[in-house]
Design a protein around this motif. Sequence first.
Motif, PDB file in Angstrom:
ATOM      1  N   THR A  51       0.845  -1.200   0.000  1.00  0.00           N
ATOM      2  CA  THR A  51       0.000   0.000   0.000  1.00  0.00           C
ATOM      3  C   THR A  51       0.874   1.241   0.000  1.00  0.00           C
ATOM      4  N   ILE A  52       0.424   2.302  -0.727  1.00  0.00           N
ATOM      5  CA  ILE A  52       1.174   3.562  -0.728  1.00  0.00           C
ATOM      6  C   ILE A  52       0.273   4.721  -0.315  1.00  0.00           C
ATOM      7  N   TYR A  53       0.876   5.670   0.391  1.00  0.00           N
ATOM      8  CA  TYR A  53       0.215   6.917   0.796  1.00  0.00           C
ATOM      9  C   TYR A  53       1.116   8.067   0.371  1.00  0.00           C
ATOM     10  N   GLN A  54       0.547   9.107  -0.269  1.00  0.00           N
ATOM     11  CA  GLN A  54       1.343  10.291  -0.597  1.00  0.00           C
ATOM     12  C   GLN A  54       1.229  11.293   0.541  1.00  0.00           C
ATOM     13  N   ILE A  55       2.375  11.567   1.180  1.00  0.00           N
ATOM     14  CA  ILE A  55       2.414  12.466   2.321  1.00  0.00           C
ATOM     15  C   ILE A  55       2.563  13.922   1.875  1.00  0.00           C
ATOM     16  N   ALA A  56       3.402  14.124   0.866  1.00  0.00           N
ATOM     17  CA  ALA A  56       3.638  15.489   0.349  1.00  0.00           C
ATOM     18  C   ALA A  56       3.787  15.411  -1.166  1.00  0.00           C
ATOM     19  N   TYR A  57       3.456  16.493  -1.847  1.00  0.00           N
ATOM     20  CA  TYR A  57       3.593  16.501  -3.308  1.00  0.00           C
ATOM     21  C   TYR A  57       4.694  17.476  -3.697  1.00  0.00           C
ATOM     22  N   LEU A  58       5.308  17.205  -4.846  1.00  0.00           N
ATOM     23  CA  LEU A  58       6.389  18.034  -5.357  1.00  0.00           C
ATOM     24  C   LEU A  58       5.778  19.173  -6.160  1.00  0.00           C
ATOM     25  N   GLU A  59       6.001  20.406  -5.662  1.00  0.00           N
ATOM     26  CA  GLU A  59       5.445  21.569  -6.359  1.00  0.00           C
ATOM     27  C   GLU A  59       6.397  22.068  -7.447  1.00  0.00           C
ATOM     28  N   SER A  60       7.699  22.098  -7.171  1.00  0.00           N
ATOM     29  CA  SER A  60       8.678  22.554  -8.163  1.00  0.00           C
ATOM     30  C   SER A  60      10.034  21.967  -7.832  1.00  0.00           C
ATOM     31  N   TYR A  61      10.914  21.993  -8.846  1.00  0.00           N
ATOM     32  CA  TYR A  61      12.243  21.447  -8.617  1.00  0.00           C
ATOM     33  C   TYR A  61      13.211  22.041  -9.623  1.00  0.00           C
ATOM     34  N   ASP A  62      14.486  22.024  -9.279  1.00  0.00           N
ATOM     35  CA  ASP A  62      15.563  22.451 -10.160  1.00  0.00           C
ATOM     36  C   ASP A  62      16.667  21.422  -9.996  1.00  0.00           C
ATOM     37  N   VAL A  63      16.710  20.470 -10.918  1.00  0.00           N
ATOM     38  CA  VAL A  63      17.639  19.349 -10.783  1.00  0.00           C
ATOM     39  C   VAL A  63      19.080  19.833 -10.813  1.00  0.00           C
ATOM     40  N   GLU A  64      19.354  20.799 -11.654  1.00  0.00           N
ATOM     41  CA  GLU A  64      20.731  21.261 -11.813  1.00  0.00           C
ATOM     42  C   GLU A  64      21.289  21.804 -10.517  1.00  0.00           C
ATOM     43  N   ASN A  65      20.478  22.506  -9.769  1.00  0.00           N
ATOM     44  CA  ASN A  65      20.931  23.092  -8.501  1.00  0.00           C
ATOM     45  C   ASN A  65      20.534  22.250  -7.289  1.00  0.00           C
ATOM     46  N   GLY A  66      19.836  21.107  -7.539  1.00  0.00           N
ATOM     47  CA  GLY A  66      19.443  20.242  -6.439  1.00  0.00           C
ATOM     48  C   GLY A  66      18.420  20.863  -5.523  1.00  0.00           C
ATOM     49  N   ALA A  67      17.513  21.635  -6.070  1.00  0.00           N
ATOM     50  CA  ALA A  67      16.501  22.315  -5.257  1.00  0.00           C
ATOM     51  C   ALA A  67      15.137  21.709  -5.529  1.00  0.00           C
ATOM     52  N   TYR A  68      14.388  21.433  -4.429  1.00  0.00           N
ATOM     53  CA  TYR A  68      13.070  20.810  -4.553  1.00  0.00           C
ATOM     54  C   TYR A  68      12.136  21.462  -3.538  1.00  0.00           C
ATOM     55  N   ALA A  69      10.922  21.719  -3.982  1.00  0.00           N
ATOM     56  CA  ALA A  69       9.936  22.337  -3.087  1.00  0.00           C
ATOM     57  C   ALA A  69       8.752  21.385  -2.917  1.00  0.00           C
ATOM     58  N   TYR A  70       8.490  21.005  -1.645  1.00  0.00           N
ATOM     59  CA  TYR A  70       7.396  20.089  -1.345  1.00  0.00           C
ATOM     60  C   TYR A  70       6.339  20.816  -0.527  1.00  0.00           C
ATOM     61  N   LYS A  71       5.093  20.443  -0.770  1.00  0.00           N
ATOM     62  CA  LYS A  71       4.004  20.936   0.058  1.00  0.00           C
ATOM     63  C   LYS A  71       3.240  19.761   0.648  1.00  0.00           C
ATOM     64  N   ALA A  72       2.708  20.004   1.844  1.00  0.00           N
ATOM     65  CA  ALA A  72       2.013  18.933   2.557  1.00  0.00           C
ATOM     66  C   ALA A  72       0.728  18.556   1.837  1.00  0.00           C
ATOM     67  N   ASN A  73       0.493  17.260   1.737  1.00  0.00           N
ATOM     68  CA  ASN A  73      -0.802  16.766   1.312  1.00  0.00           C
ATOM     69  C   ASN A  73      -1.791  17.143   2.413  1.00  0.00           C
TER      70      ASN A  73
END
Length: 481
Positions: A51-73
């Motif tokens: 079973t899987i549950y999504q706790i937070a979703y990925l709003e934006s990311y920048d792979v080159e700079n290793g930056a990721y923004a998550y928001k709470a489900n």
Amino acid sequence: MKTMKVTKKLFAMILAFVTVMALSVTAFAAEGSLTGGSITISNTVAGETYTIYQIAYLESYDVENGAYAYKANAVWADFLNSSEYVTVDDSGYVTWNLDDNETEANADDVRKFVTDALAYAQENNIDKDDSTAATGESVVFENLNLGWYLVDSSLGALCSLDTTNSNMTVADKNEEPSISKAVREDSTNSYGESATIDVIDTINYQLTVTVGAGVDGDYTITDVLPEGISYIPDSVTITGWDSGYTVLWSEDNNTLTIVLDDEALATVNSVTITYNAKVTGTIEAGAEKTNNVTLSYKSQTYTDSADVVTYEIDGSAEGNTFTKVDGSDNTPLAGVKFVLSKNGGEGTGTLYATFNQAGWLTDWTNDVNSATELTTDSAGHIYAYGLDADTYVLTETETLPGYNLLADTITVIIAENGTVSYKYTSTEGVGSSTITIENNSGSLLPSTGGMGTTIFYIVGAVLVIGAGIVLVVRRRMSANQ
């Protein structure tokens, strides 16, 4: 924030905390619009549910700079706000709390976080994002919104944190637990699937639990004892443990319940439990009493059983015939008495059996005068119940008036399968399943004052009379001279 102590099996723990991400250029999206992720769980166990549950979703990311923004489900907001492992700002963005010397999440912290998350999901009936039962060696969840996922299995699970790929593979390192039941055979002092007992014996049971890797949750052991056999309170012991378990005995249900704490289980590969029981009710001689045990873990159950059996000397039974008869005409003799004994082993000496009125064994004693006499019935049979597989001796202690006591004792052998054989103790060779014991009356001997002396009285009387006649004749002859 404190770093939790590393324990055994750390990287084969209960759940999976997976961050599903996209490898691409900088991206911004509304909630749930970044899709195309997948989670593959390898090494799955057929029939187990994942079973899987999504706790937070990925709003934006920048792979080159290793930056990721998550928001709470939204349904997980309360949990995330209360967790010591993450921070949720006023806008709902979620970041993992790192210690000053950490560059990535501590594995122990992840384990505790996902353990708490799963408990929260179960307690608050959080809807799962997907669930499926494994039919082979892998399970794949596809077309997922990118973000943090809690992965649960009906066995327990994994511990993984990966932020590099939108297509995640998580190996299920869980192993199914198992339980086996055994009972001690006193003649060999070893544990096995079955044992023979005296009804007065203490019965020693043993449970062996193999702990599955990735244990997530307590193991509950439910041991249902057979009718007529009861648990002896406070007799549960666990090798190497002095805590981390609870014991509950229900006399009404004749059920012993043992709960093994998951934190204690996580430190061992196996658990050996012993406890004692005794016969407290009526059990049928020769019938196996089966003790069933069940290990419950999450949604799964694992079972095993062990048997005990007690035997009897039933003089009337087919293949177990003991008959006391008159030696002259084979007429059955009722009322002949015997005592049953056995060798009690080193330092114990000969033990004599006592029985209740129904013929069931109640004790063994060194005092022959305290032994219970077994009396033949009208068919010449004797009966004794509740005996272990062993070698016994029957000694005749009282016979009928006019009969001689049996000069020899009788050896009785009860085999492990319950077969009974008899033989006269002084004879060689194996015994027989039937035996006829003859009692003979003594020969009639001359008694004092009987025919043995009458003849002497007759001869004496004749001599006396003869002497009298001679005396009279002589006197007459003298008178006539």
